[in-house]
Design a protein around this motif. Structure first.
Motif, PDB file in Angstrom:
ATOM      1  N   LEU A  86      21.244 -77.398 -31.557  1.00  0.00           N
ATOM      2  CA  LEU A  86      21.996 -78.063 -32.449  1.00  0.00           C
ATOM      3  C   LEU A  86      21.789 -79.428 -31.390  1.00  0.00           C
ATOM      4  CD1 LEU A  86      25.283 -75.405 -32.131  1.00  0.00           C
ATOM      5  CD2 LEU A  86      23.231 -75.701 -33.961  1.00  0.00           C
ATOM      6  N   PRO A  87      22.377 -80.612 -32.675  1.00  0.00           N
ATOM      7  CA  PRO A  87      22.446 -81.667 -31.665  1.00  0.00           C
ATOM      8  C   PRO A  87      23.289 -81.745 -30.346  1.00  0.00           C
ATOM      9  CG  PRO A  87      22.534 -82.012 -33.850  1.00  0.00           C
ATOM     10  CD  PRO A  87      22.425 -80.061 -33.851  1.00  0.00           C
ATOM     11  N   VAL A  88      23.150 -82.356 -28.957  1.00  0.00           N
ATOM     12  CA  VAL A  88      23.818 -82.279 -28.014  1.00  0.00           C
ATOM     13  C   VAL A  88      24.746 -84.007 -28.255  1.00  0.00           C
ATOM     14  CG1 VAL A  88      24.087 -82.561 -26.023  1.00  0.00           C
ATOM     15  CG2 VAL A  88      22.533 -80.829 -27.101  1.00  0.00           C
ATOM     16  N   VAL A  89      25.506 -83.990 -27.642  1.00  0.00           N
ATOM     17  CA  VAL A  89      26.401 -85.548 -27.659  1.00  0.00           C
ATOM     18  C   VAL A  89      26.734 -85.344 -26.134  1.00  0.00           C
ATOM     19  CG1 VAL A  89      28.482 -86.569 -28.688  1.00  0.00           C
ATOM     20  CG2 VAL A  89      27.291 -85.286 -30.045  1.00  0.00           C
ATOM     21  N   ALA A  90      26.667 -86.688 -25.654  1.00  0.00           N
ATOM     22  CA  ALA A  90      27.499 -86.578 -24.036  1.00  0.00           C
ATOM     23  C   ALA A  90      28.322 -88.049 -24.963  1.00  0.00           C
ATOM     24  CB  ALA A  90      25.998 -87.391 -23.322  1.00  0.00           C
ATOM     25  N   TYR A  91      29.553 -87.682 -24.099  1.00  0.00           N
ATOM     26  CA  TYR A  91      30.757 -88.180 -23.940  1.00  0.00           C
ATOM     27  C   TYR A  91      30.753 -89.445 -22.591  1.00  0.00           C
ATOM     28  CZ  TYR A  91      35.268 -89.183 -25.785  1.00  0.00           C
ATOM     29  OH  TYR A  91      35.747 -90.782 -25.571  1.00  0.00           O
ATOM     30  N   ASN A  92      30.319 -89.947 -22.515  1.00  0.00           N
ATOM     31  CA  ASN A  92      29.852 -91.436 -21.881  1.00  0.00           C
ATOM     32  C   ASN A  92      32.237 -91.867 -21.316  1.00  0.00           C
ATOM     33  OD1 ASN A  92      28.996 -94.825 -21.104  1.00  0.00           O
ATOM     34  ND2 ASN A  92      29.435 -93.864 -19.712  1.00  0.00           N
ATOM     35  N   VAL A  93      32.352 -91.598 -20.198  1.00  0.00           N
ATOM     36  CA  VAL A  93      33.898 -91.124 -20.186  1.00  0.00           C
ATOM     37  C   VAL A  93      34.251 -92.537 -19.685  1.00  0.00           C
ATOM     38  CG1 VAL A  93      33.907 -88.905 -20.637  1.00  0.00           C
ATOM     39  CG2 VAL A  93      33.859 -89.824 -18.874  1.00  0.00           C
ATOM     40  N   SER A  94      35.513 -92.349 -19.933  1.00  0.00           N
ATOM     41  CA  SER A  94      36.139 -93.462 -19.307  1.00  0.00           C
ATOM     42  C   SER A  94      36.242 -93.975 -17.565  1.00  0.00           C
ATOM     43  CB  SER A  94      38.140 -93.862 -20.227  1.00  0.00           C
ATOM     44  OG  SER A  94      38.691 -92.775 -19.061  1.00  0.00           O
ATOM     45  N   GLY A  95      36.610 -93.265 -16.832  1.00  0.00           N
ATOM     46  CA  GLY A  95      35.777 -93.152 -15.701  1.00  0.00           C
ATOM     47  C   GLY A  95      34.448 -94.248 -15.591  1.00  0.00           C
ATOM     48  N   GLU A  96      34.128 -93.114 -16.581  1.00  0.00           N
ATOM     49  CA  GLU A  96      32.164 -94.632 -16.037  1.00  0.00           C
ATOM     50  C   GLU A  96      32.246 -95.190 -16.913  1.00  0.00           C
ATOM     51  OE1 GLU A  96      30.722 -89.757 -17.363  1.00  0.00           O
ATOM     52  OE2 GLU A  96      30.030 -91.022 -18.585  1.00  0.00           O
ATOM     53  N   TYR A  97      32.521 -95.547 -17.481  1.00  0.00           N
ATOM     54  CA  TYR A  97      32.992 -96.917 -18.049  1.00  0.00           C
ATOM     55  C   TYR A  97      33.294 -97.986 -17.265  1.00  0.00           C
ATOM     56  CZ  TYR A  97      34.463-101.474 -21.400  1.00  0.00           C
ATOM     57  OH  TYR A  97      34.631-102.210 -21.849  1.00  0.00           O
ATOM     58  N   SER A  98      35.006 -97.477 -16.521  1.00  0.00           N
ATOM     59  CA  SER A  98      35.569 -98.706 -16.032  1.00  0.00           C
ATOM     60  C   SER A  98      34.973 -99.197 -14.501  1.00  0.00           C
ATOM     61  CB  SER A  98      36.692 -98.386 -15.895  1.00  0.00           C
ATOM     62  OG  SER A  98      37.466 -97.764 -17.372  1.00  0.00           O
ATOM     63  N   MET A  99      34.435 -97.673 -14.312  1.00  0.00           N
ATOM     64  CA  MET A  99      33.612 -97.779 -12.240  1.00  0.00           C
ATOM     65  C   MET A  99      32.358 -99.202 -12.700  1.00  0.00           C
ATOM     66  SD  MET A  99      33.025 -94.462 -11.035  1.00  0.00           S
ATOM     67  CE  MET A  99      32.289 -93.809 -11.775  1.00  0.00           C
ATOM     68  N   ILE A 100      31.779 -99.113 -13.431  1.00  0.00           N
ATOM     69  CA  ILE A 100      30.525-100.129 -14.542  1.00  0.00           C
ATOM     70  C   ILE A 100      31.619-101.596 -14.594  1.00  0.00           C
ATOM     71  CG2 ILE A 100      29.012-100.689 -15.682  1.00  0.00           C
ATOM     72  CD1 ILE A 100      27.746 -98.155 -15.890  1.00  0.00           C
ATOM     73  N   LYS A 101      32.441-101.898 -14.885  1.00  0.00           N
ATOM     74  CA  LYS A 101      32.960-102.753 -15.634  1.00  0.00           C
ATOM     75  C   LYS A 101      33.458-103.320 -14.259  1.00  0.00           C
ATOM     76  CE  LYS A 101      33.003-103.799 -20.711  1.00  0.00           C
ATOM     77  NZ  LYS A 101      31.986-104.933 -20.592  1.00  0.00           N
ATOM     78  N   ALA A 102      33.769-102.747 -13.615  1.00  0.00           N
ATOM     79  CA  ALA A 102      34.652-103.071 -12.269  1.00  0.00           C
ATOM     80  C   ALA A 102      33.904-104.101 -11.512  1.00  0.00           C
ATOM     81  CB  ALA A 102      35.885-102.530 -11.684  1.00  0.00           C
ATOM     82  N   ALA A 103      32.948-103.299 -11.448  1.00  0.00           N
ATOM     83  CA  ALA A 103      31.485-103.643 -10.240  1.00  0.00           C
ATOM     84  C   ALA A 103      30.779-104.702 -10.732  1.00  0.00           C
ATOM     85  CB  ALA A 103      30.193-102.663 -10.175  1.00  0.00           C
ATOM     86  N   ALA A 104      30.671-104.817 -12.397  1.00  0.00           N
ATOM     87  CA  ALA A 104      29.875-105.878 -12.924  1.00  0.00           C
ATOM     88  C   ALA A 104      31.022-107.579 -12.273  1.00  0.00           C
ATOM     89  CB  ALA A 104      29.765-105.450 -14.224  1.00  0.00           C
TER      90      ALA A 104
END
Length: 326
Positions: free
Chosen positions: A267-285
């Protein structure tokens, strides 16, 4: 060095065009699903404090938001609702005039080419913040299923292309499949949150969706991060119950699980790139510690390499622009 024999792997890395020619894993705009937080009211576009660049938007801003996504080449969205009123049973989740139902109708009318995924859960709509009905301090399974099915059917009636149940109640896929079929939505697929861990990476999402539990936590129904075989059992159940997609959430800390799910199920597999993963990169950038573009593309490519066919990500707009530049 004259008699030394070894393989020259670097021959295939000598130029950018050579590296592109032999690249094994590709990230495409069509792989991306962009999450949208829709709120009641008018003239609202509130940036989520813990998620720079992510907004809660009212319906009057929604059409422009969808048009931007279409212009960027993003073809799919997942809608989350933030209602004005909450109650014990989350009645706004399955109300025909609920905020998500209104948003679905508007998107399908204004930009019908977009695929609309409806998050199907109760946590944003209950006054206690849990994903099901609470009785004597316990989140009860079977009674919760009835309301989750009602929510799924109401979303399908509103025009949702895909139902995505995220509640982690036992039997939720089987119950929703039967409910959709009986309501005449036999062709509406289910994108199951099949493997959803009780993760610390969800914090910023709860800020955006106003869905923090008012007591306890969700470990009684979301998975223990230490468990691998349990993930396979969960995915197996959802496959048997009729799921059409399998989500692994979070993505980055569970790439090993994603690979196992992909290898086991067709079946198609969906990765959920969640909020904490997003925010950590945004903060570091924002602090200049990382190159945002490079690290985002590397991270999402790792999810594709691990077996993801699709990625739910708050970086979808950024990635679409990055890919257009290349």
């Amino acid at each position: 060095m004259k008699d030394l024999q070894f393989k020259r792997h670097r021959r295939l890395r000598t130029t950018e065009s050579m590296r592109s020619l032999v690249r094994e894993t590709h990230l495409n705009k069509e792989d991306l699903i962009f999450p949208i937080f829709v709120v009641e009211g008018e003239n609202i576009k509130n940036e989520v404090s813990s998620m720079p660049g992510v907004y809660q938007v009212s319906l009057d801003y929604l059409t422009a938001e969808m048009q931007e996504l279409e212009d960027l080449g993003i073809r799919s969205v997942i809608l989350f609702g933030v209602p004005h009123e909450k109650d014990e049973t989350g009645s706004q989740a399955y109300c025909e005039t609920g905020i998500v139902q209104k948003a679905i109708r508007q998107v399908k009318e204004d930009v019908p080419s977009l695929t609309v995924v409806a998050d199907t859960c109760l946590c944003q709509y209950t006054d206690h913040g849990h994903c099901g009905v609470v009785r004597d301090g316990e989140i009860v399974n079977d009674e919760s299923l009835e309301l989750i099915v009602e929510t799924a059917v109401s979303q399908a009636k509103a025009g949702a292309d895909i139902i995505a149940p995220s509640n982690m109640m036992d039997g939720f896929v089987a119950a929703i499949r039967r409910g959709l079929d009986e309501a005449g939505f036999v062709n509406t697929p289910i994108m199951s949150y099949a493997v959803k861990y009780a993760s610390s990476f969800y914090g910023p999402f709860r800020d955006a969706a106003h869905s923090s539990p008012q007591f306890g936590d969700r470990r009684a129904y979301q998975m223990d991060p230490a468990n691998r075989l349990e993930a396979i059992r969960e995915a197996q159940s959802d496959v048997e119950e009729g799921a059409d997609f399998l989500i692994v959430k979070p993505a980055l800390a569970y790439l090993d699980i994603m690979r196992e799910v992909k290898d086991r199920y067709p079946l198609p597999v969906v990765a959920y790139n969640v909020s904490g993963e997003y925010s950590m990169i945004k903060a570091a950038a924002q602090n200049g510690w990382v190159n945002e573009k490079e690290i985002v593309l590397e991270k999402l490519t790792s999810m594709k390499r691990a077996g993801a066919d699709l990625i739910i990500t708050y970086f979808a707009k950024d990635v679409a622009r990055y890919l257009s530049e290349s």
